[in-house]
Scaffold this motif. Structure first.
Motif, PDB file in Angstrom:
ATOM      1  N   ARG A  15     -11.758   0.395   6.574  1.00  0.00           N
ATOM      2  CA  ARG A  15     -10.478  -0.259   6.287  1.00  0.00           C
ATOM      3  C   ARG A  15      -9.830   0.354   5.058  1.00  0.00           C
ATOM      4  NH1 ARG A  15      -8.679  -2.903   2.560  1.00  0.00           N
ATOM      5  NH2 ARG A  15     -10.704  -3.309   1.661  1.00  0.00           N
ATOM      6  N   ILE A  16     -10.604   0.584   4.014  1.00  0.00           N
ATOM      7  CA  ILE A  16     -10.064   1.179   2.790  1.00  0.00           C
ATOM      8  C   ILE A  16      -9.483   2.557   3.093  1.00  0.00           C
ATOM      9  CG2 ILE A  16     -10.681   2.149   0.533  1.00  0.00           C
ATOM     10  CD1 ILE A  16     -12.731  -0.172   0.295  1.00  0.00           C
ATOM     11  N   LYS A  17     -10.195   3.364   3.825  1.00  0.00           N
ATOM     12  CA  LYS A  17      -9.701   4.697   4.182  1.00  0.00           C
ATOM     13  C   LYS A  17      -8.420   4.606   5.009  1.00  0.00           C
ATOM     14  CE  LYS A  17     -12.544   7.591   5.964  1.00  0.00           C
ATOM     15  NZ  LYS A  17     -13.627   8.303   6.641  1.00  0.00           N
ATOM     16  N   ARG A  18      -8.417   3.716   5.984  1.00  0.00           N
ATOM     17  CA  ARG A  18      -7.244   3.562   6.864  1.00  0.00           C
ATOM     18  C   ARG A  18      -6.029   3.098   6.064  1.00  0.00           C
ATOM     19  NH1 ARG A  18      -9.175  -0.188   9.932  1.00  0.00           N
ATOM     20  NH2 ARG A  18      -8.166  -1.884   8.831  1.00  0.00           N
ATOM     21  N   GLU A  19      -6.194   2.077   5.236  1.00  0.00           N
ATOM     22  CA  GLU A  19      -5.064   1.518   4.492  1.00  0.00           C
ATOM     23  C   GLU A  19      -4.579   2.439   3.382  1.00  0.00           C
ATOM     24  OE1 GLU A  19      -3.187  -1.174   5.155  1.00  0.00           O
ATOM     25  OE2 GLU A  19      -4.378  -1.430   6.972  1.00  0.00           O
ATOM     26  N   ARG A  25       1.350   7.545   3.103  1.00  0.00           N
ATOM     27  CA  ARG A  25       2.377   8.029   4.037  1.00  0.00           C
ATOM     28  C   ARG A  25       3.652   7.195   3.987  1.00  0.00           C
ATOM     29  NH1 ARG A  25      -1.430   9.398   9.213  1.00  0.00           N
ATOM     30  NH2 ARG A  25      -2.265  11.318   8.338  1.00  0.00           N
ATOM     31  N   LYS A  26       3.684   6.182   3.172  1.00  0.00           N
ATOM     32  CA  LYS A  26       4.855   5.315   3.102  1.00  0.00           C
ATOM     33  C   LYS A  26       5.774   5.762   1.964  1.00  0.00           C
ATOM     34  CE  LYS A  26       2.973   1.294   5.308  1.00  0.00           C
ATOM     35  NZ  LYS A  26       3.545   1.684   6.588  1.00  0.00           N
ATOM     36  N   ASP A  79      -4.567  -1.118  -6.125  1.00  0.00           N
ATOM     37  CA  ASP A  79      -5.838  -1.829  -6.310  1.00  0.00           C
ATOM     38  C   ASP A  79      -5.988  -2.954  -5.295  1.00  0.00           C
ATOM     39  OD1 ASP A  79      -6.458  -0.178  -8.439  1.00  0.00           O
ATOM     40  OD2 ASP A  79      -5.952  -1.652  -9.984  1.00  0.00           O
ATOM     41  N   GLY A  80      -4.913  -3.673  -5.034  1.00  0.00           N
ATOM     42  CA  GLY A  80      -4.954  -4.756  -4.058  1.00  0.00           C
ATOM     43  C   GLY A  80      -5.281  -4.261  -2.664  1.00  0.00           C
ATOM     44  N   VAL A  81      -4.752  -3.104  -2.308  1.00  0.00           N
ATOM     45  CA  VAL A  81      -5.054  -2.519  -0.995  1.00  0.00           C
ATOM     46  C   VAL A  81      -6.526  -2.131  -0.931  1.00  0.00           C
ATOM     47  CG1 VAL A  81      -4.618  -0.514   0.508  1.00  0.00           C
ATOM     48  CG2 VAL A  81      -2.700  -1.757  -0.506  1.00  0.00           C
ATOM     49  N   ILE A  82      -7.020  -1.489  -1.967  1.00  0.00           N
ATOM     50  CA  ILE A  82      -8.429  -1.069  -1.994  1.00  0.00           C
ATOM     51  C   ILE A  82      -9.361  -2.272  -1.937  1.00  0.00           C
ATOM     52  CG2 ILE A  82     -10.200  -0.006  -3.464  1.00  0.00           C
ATOM     53  CD1 ILE A  82      -8.046   2.035  -4.303  1.00  0.00           C
ATOM     54  N   GLN A  83      -8.990  -3.352  -2.613  1.00  0.00           N
ATOM     55  CA  GLN A  83      -9.827  -4.551  -2.630  1.00  0.00           C
ATOM     56  C   GLN A  83      -9.679  -5.398  -1.365  1.00  0.00           C
ATOM     57  OE1 GLN A  83      -8.715  -6.527  -6.267  1.00  0.00           O
ATOM     58  NE2 GLN A  83      -9.272  -4.755  -7.513  1.00  0.00           N
ATOM     59  N   GLY A  84      -8.757  -5.021  -0.491  1.00  0.00           N
ATOM     60  CA  GLY A  84      -8.581  -5.751   0.754  1.00  0.00           C
ATOM     61  C   GLY A  84      -7.742  -7.011   0.623  1.00  0.00           C
ATOM     62  N   ASN A  87      -2.424  -5.386   2.774  1.00  0.00           N
ATOM     63  CA  ASN A  87      -2.439  -4.124   3.511  1.00  0.00           C
ATOM     64  C   ASN A  87      -1.340  -3.204   2.981  1.00  0.00           C
ATOM     65  OD1 ASN A  87      -0.006  -4.870   4.740  1.00  0.00           O
ATOM     66  ND2 ASN A  87      -1.010  -5.630   6.576  1.00  0.00           N
ATOM     67  N   ALA A  88      -1.330  -1.977   3.472  1.00  0.00           N
ATOM     68  CA  ALA A  88      -0.395  -0.965   2.985  1.00  0.00           C
ATOM     69  C   ALA A  88       1.060  -1.368   3.216  1.00  0.00           C
ATOM     70  CB  ALA A  88      -0.692   0.370   3.661  1.00  0.00           C
ATOM     71  N   ALA A  89       1.347  -1.927   4.384  1.00  0.00           N
ATOM     72  CA  ALA A  89       2.727  -2.318   4.697  1.00  0.00           C
ATOM     73  C   ALA A  89       3.228  -3.383   3.730  1.00  0.00           C
ATOM     74  CB  ALA A  89       2.817  -2.817   6.137  1.00  0.00           C
TER      75      ALA A  89
END
Length: 144
Positions: A15-19, A25-26, A79-84, A87-89
């Motif tokens: 999940r971390i890699k995907r996000e 890419r955004k 950091d929030g994305v990495i911690q789950g 999400n990226a969006a």
């Protein structure tokens, strides 16, 4: 000899890699999102000035004045994305919304150069960038 067993426990790495890949890419754009008509022209003429309208840059100035804040927020969102936690969006949307509000606030707060007295009489207001509020509300963000 005993049998060995191997278990692959993800623990969120996929999940971390995907996000994080999605986040890189955004792109977030903040500016006048209109049909290209009168609002866009007024914004352009006020941002850069003309022979009769003094420049009152609000987009570039809002970015320059808030660069450090935006950089810090970007780090917190990363950091929030990495911690789950998000999400990226959502992270990109939060950054866009934050800067959209900064640009809108800049439009409200600009008071120099002041309007001509004739303009103040015509508008009924001395705020150089606000007449109907249409330009301010046309400031929006877009995530690509």
């Amino acid at each position: 000899m005993g049998r060995s067993e191997f278990r692959d426990k993800d623990r969120g790495w996929k999940r971390i890699k995907r996000e994080t890949k999605a986040l890189t890419r955004k792109a977030v754009k903040v500016g006048i999102q209109s049909d290209g008509g009168d609002v866009l022209n007024r914004a352009f003429f006020n941002e850069f000035g003309t022979s009769t309208i003094p420049a009152r840059p609000f987009i570039s100035t809002a970015f320059d004045e808030n660069r450090d804040d935006l950089h810090k927020m970007k780090g917190r969102l990363w950091d929030g994305v990495i911690q789950g936690k998000i999400n990226a969006a959502r992270a990109a949307a939060l950054l866009g919304e934050h800067h959209q509000n900064q640009v809108r606030e800049k439009i409200t707060s600009i008071d120099t150069p002041p309007n001509a007295e004739s303009t103040i009489r015509m508008k009924g207001s001395s705020n150089p960038l606000i007449d109907t509020g249409q330009m301010r509300s046309a400031v929006r963000y877009e995530v690509e």
